[in-house]
Design a protein around this motif. Sequence first.
Motif, mmCIF file in Angstrom:
data_model
loop_
_atom_site.group_PDB
_atom_site.id
_atom_site.type_symbol
_atom_site.label_atom_id
_atom_site.label_comp_id
_atom_site.label_asym_id
_atom_site.label_seq_id
_atom_site.Cartn_x
_atom_site.Cartn_y
_atom_site.Cartn_z
ATOM 1 N N MET A 1 0.869 -1.183 0.000
ATOM 2 C CA MET A 1 0.000 0.000 0.000
ATOM 3 C C MET A 1 0.900 1.225 0.000
ATOM 4 N N ASP A 2 1.060 1.821 -1.085
ATOM 5 C CA ASP A 2 1.936 2.955 -1.378
ATOM 6 C C ASP A 2 3.062 3.109 -0.376
ATOM 7 N N ASP A 3 3.659 4.247 -0.340
ATOM 8 C CA ASP A 3 4.811 4.452 0.539
ATOM 9 C C ASP A 3 4.447 5.262 1.778
ATOM 10 N N ARG A 4 3.205 5.213 2.177
ATOM 11 C CA ARG A 4 2.724 5.998 3.315
ATOM 12 C C ARG A 4 3.044 5.289 4.630
ATOM 13 N N ASP A 5 2.979 6.040 5.704
ATOM 14 C CA ASP A 5 3.229 5.547 7.055
ATOM 15 C C ASP A 5 1.888 5.084 7.647
ATOM 16 N N ASP A 46 -15.292 2.129 5.992
ATOM 17 C CA ASP A 46 -15.022 0.748 5.599
ATOM 18 C C ASP A 46 -15.666 0.497 4.234
ATOM 19 N N GLU A 47 -15.661 -0.733 3.789
ATOM 20 C CA GLU A 47 -16.168 -1.026 2.447
ATOM 21 C C GLU A 47 -17.677 -0.868 2.307
ATOM 22 N N THR A 48 -18.405 -0.698 3.419
ATOM 23 C CA THR A 48 -19.861 -0.531 3.342
ATOM 24 C C THR A 48 -20.268 0.895 3.005
ATOM 25 N N GLY A 49 -19.341 1.833 3.107
ATOM 26 C CA GLY A 49 -19.636 3.232 2.828
ATOM 27 C C GLY A 49 -19.324 3.597 1.388
ATOM 28 N N HIS A 50 -19.244 4.882 1.137
ATOM 29 C CA HIS A 50 -18.986 5.345 -0.225
ATOM 30 C C HIS A 50 -17.614 5.986 -0.387
ATOM 31 N N THR A 51 -16.801 5.965 0.645
ATOM 32 C CA THR A 51 -15.473 6.576 0.561
ATOM 33 C C THR A 51 -14.702 6.021 -0.626
ATOM 34 N N TRP A 52 -14.758 4.716 -0.810
ATOM 35 C CA TRP A 52 -13.988 4.081 -1.882
ATOM 36 C C TRP A 52 -14.516 4.430 -3.271
ATOM 37 N N HIS A 53 -15.668 5.061 -3.347
ATOM 38 C CA HIS A 53 -16.211 5.479 -4.644
ATOM 39 C C HIS A 53 -15.507 6.731 -5.173
ATOM 40 N N ASP A 97 -1.398 9.867 4.987
ATOM 41 C CA ASP A 97 -1.213 8.670 5.812
ATOM 42 C C ASP A 97 -2.551 8.128 6.303
ATOM 43 N N ILE A 98 -3.442 9.008 6.738
ATOM 44 C CA ILE A 98 -4.767 8.581 7.196
ATOM 45 C C ILE A 98 -5.521 7.917 6.052
ATOM 46 N N LEU A 99 -5.497 8.541 4.888
ATOM 47 C CA LEU A 99 -6.213 7.976 3.741
ATOM 48 C C LEU A 99 -5.633 6.628 3.335
ATOM 49 N N ALA A 100 -4.310 6.497 3.392
ATOM 50 C CA ALA A 100 -3.682 5.207 3.076
ATOM 51 C C ALA A 100 -4.086 4.148 4.100
ATOM 52 N N TYR A 101 -4.135 4.531 5.366
ATOM 53 C CA TYR A 101 -4.598 3.585 6.389
ATOM 54 C C TYR A 101 -6.023 3.122 6.093
ATOM 55 N N SER A 104 -6.100 0.749 3.299
ATOM 56 C CA SER A 104 -5.473 -0.537 3.639
ATOM 57 C C SER A 104 -6.446 -1.495 4.335
ATOM 58 N N THR A 105 -7.532 -0.974 4.858
ATOM 59 C CA THR A 105 -8.498 -1.835 5.567
ATOM 60 C C THR A 105 -9.524 -2.453 4.627
ATOM 61 N N TRP A 106 -9.584 -1.980 3.387
ATOM 62 C CA TRP A 106 -10.580 -2.467 2.441
ATOM 63 C C TRP A 106 -10.156 -3.805 1.850
ATOM 64 N N PRO A 107 -11.136 -4.638 1.508
ATOM 65 C CA PRO A 107 -10.808 -5.882 0.799
ATOM 66 C C PRO A 107 -10.084 -5.575 -0.518
ATOM 67 N N ASP A 108 -9.308 -6.534 -1.003
ATOM 68 C CA ASP A 108 -8.523 -6.330 -2.218
ATOM 69 C C ASP A 108 -9.367 -5.842 -3.387
ATOM 70 N N GLU A 109 -10.546 -6.394 -3.581
ATOM 71 C CA GLU A 109 -11.395 -6.002 -4.706
ATOM 72 C C GLU A 109 -11.800 -4.530 -4.608
#
Length: 122
Positions: A1-5, A46-53, A97-101, A104-109
């Motif tokens: 997951m990218d180079d973030r902390d 998490d994956e139930t929301g729309h952030t990943w959209h 860093d927060i966004l990368a975290y 990182s919690t989302w399923p691979d798909e």
Amino acid sequence: MDDRDLPNGQALYAEQCASCHGANLEGQPDWQTPDDNGILPAPPHDETGHTWHHDNQLLFEYTLLGGEAALAVRGVDGFASGMPGFGDTLTDDDIWDILAYIRSTWPDEIQRLQAGRNLPHE
């Protein structure tokens, strides 16, 4: 997951974001129903929301500027948002860093689908 902390992102999420978006990224109850002022409760990250959209740049701007200002930059005026801007509280690196975290919690798909919403340089 990218180079973030990621440990920094997780710690900052717990400190700055969890009070509204939940310790487990679950969001507030009834997050899709606006309150009496037309403001939506904090959504899950998490994956139930729309952030990943959304693409990474919008998520960054939303966190930096706050919801209303970030959308206004993209030409969406009059959107009532309860999301404050954290530009005076967090550095750009902290936000990334927060966004990368969160990602990182989302399923691979879900990670793959969200990655496809970004320009190559993001």
